[in-house]
Design an enzyme around this catalytic site. Sequence first.
Site, PDB file in Angstrom:
ATOM      1  N   ASP A 118      -6.577 -13.365  -1.575  1.00  0.00           N
ATOM      2  CA  ASP A 118      -6.333 -11.925  -1.566  1.00  0.00           C
ATOM      3  C   ASP A 118      -5.269 -11.594  -2.599  1.00  0.00           C
ATOM      4  O   ASP A 118      -4.381 -12.412  -2.871  1.00  0.00           O
ATOM      5  CB  ASP A 118      -5.933 -11.424  -0.170  1.00  0.00           C
ATOM      6  CG  ASP A 118      -4.661 -12.074   0.361  1.00  0.00           C
ATOM      7  OD1 ASP A 118      -3.565 -11.583   0.044  1.00  0.00           O
ATOM      8  OD2 ASP A 118      -4.762 -13.061   1.107  1.00  0.00           O
ATOM      9  N   GLU A 164       1.449  -5.256  10.061  1.00  0.00           N
ATOM     10  CA  GLU A 164       2.517  -6.246  10.080  1.00  0.00           C
ATOM     11  C   GLU A 164       3.876  -5.573  10.148  1.00  0.00           C
ATOM     12  O   GLU A 164       3.965  -4.353  10.292  1.00  0.00           O
ATOM     13  CB  GLU A 164       2.411  -7.171   8.864  1.00  0.00           C
ATOM     14  CG  GLU A 164       2.366  -6.470   7.522  1.00  0.00           C
ATOM     15  CD  GLU A 164       2.154  -7.459   6.376  1.00  0.00           C
ATOM     16  OE1 GLU A 164       3.137  -8.138   6.019  1.00  0.00           O
ATOM     17  OE2 GLU A 164       1.030  -7.528   5.839  1.00  0.00           O
ATOM     18  N   ASP A 191      -4.208  -3.658   7.423  1.00  0.00           N
ATOM     19  CA  ASP A 191      -3.137  -4.654   7.406  1.00  0.00           C
ATOM     20  C   ASP A 191      -2.006  -4.165   8.303  1.00  0.00           C
ATOM     21  O   ASP A 191      -1.310  -3.207   7.970  1.00  0.00           O
ATOM     22  CB  ASP A 191      -2.669  -4.833   5.955  1.00  0.00           C
ATOM     23  CG  ASP A 191      -1.479  -5.767   5.814  1.00  0.00           C
ATOM     24  OD1 ASP A 191      -1.031  -6.335   6.819  1.00  0.00           O
ATOM     25  OD2 ASP A 191      -0.991  -5.908   4.669  1.00  0.00           O
TER      26      ASP A 191
END
Length: 263
Positions: A66, A157, A155
């Site tokens: 990625d 986090e 995503d």
Amino acid sequence: MSIVLGARSFLATLLGTAAIAVTATPATAAPPVTDHPLGSQIRLHEPVSRAAAPPPAGLPTVAGIDVASYQGNVDWKYWWAQGKRFAYVKATEGTGYKNPYFAQQYNGSYSVGMVRGAYHFALPDRSTGVAQATYFATNGGGWSRDGKTLPGVVDLEYNPYGATCYGKTQAAMASWIREFTTTYRSRTGRDAVIYTSTSWWAQCVGNASFASTNPLWVARYSSTVGTLPYNWPYWTFWQHSSTPIDQNHFNGAVDRLRVLATG
């Protein structure tokens, strides 16, 4: 008398100036959004093993990478020669950032033969899940049934700008994620992949389950994948290393990767 009046005049002027100063003080603005690669905050908060993670024993896997703006113009032929067969490319963050290298990275990985997809770095305290999913889907996070486009990724986090869980309770965070995933599905026809770590999910989302709808991309920089976030029975992607670039395993053979791409 003139001395008294002069003192009163001076005091009024002083108080007026103070009032103006207080009124003019602006509210604290949110930090500007910059580029945060996939897993950048997980690596800051969780242990990182520098040992390379081998493919899980007895399981067919596909190797991939990625990338974000930090990689600039990627040499896709090189990574193809290294055996990488899929790539995820950062498209957006919040509702105010777009990866300036997205076209080269997204189209370049496709052109060399990789199956590729896009991801969105979520900032749940900046705007709604609806707003961010819409921004992502219209700025690179779309999907097409061409056999080489993977579903988009949200995503999730650690907050790079402040409180770990973005000031949200577990219930509020789960609600934000459902807003995002529901909106993304309505815009693209696909369920978004959820990228996260087990530790962050346990702290910020808890026992809310997305396992029946959303594939899991788990981050753990170790030789084994370890315990998965709540209720997911298996992982679809595993980000196992950030050296010399973010590296991942897909849980299955190439034909299964293409099934995920075609929906």
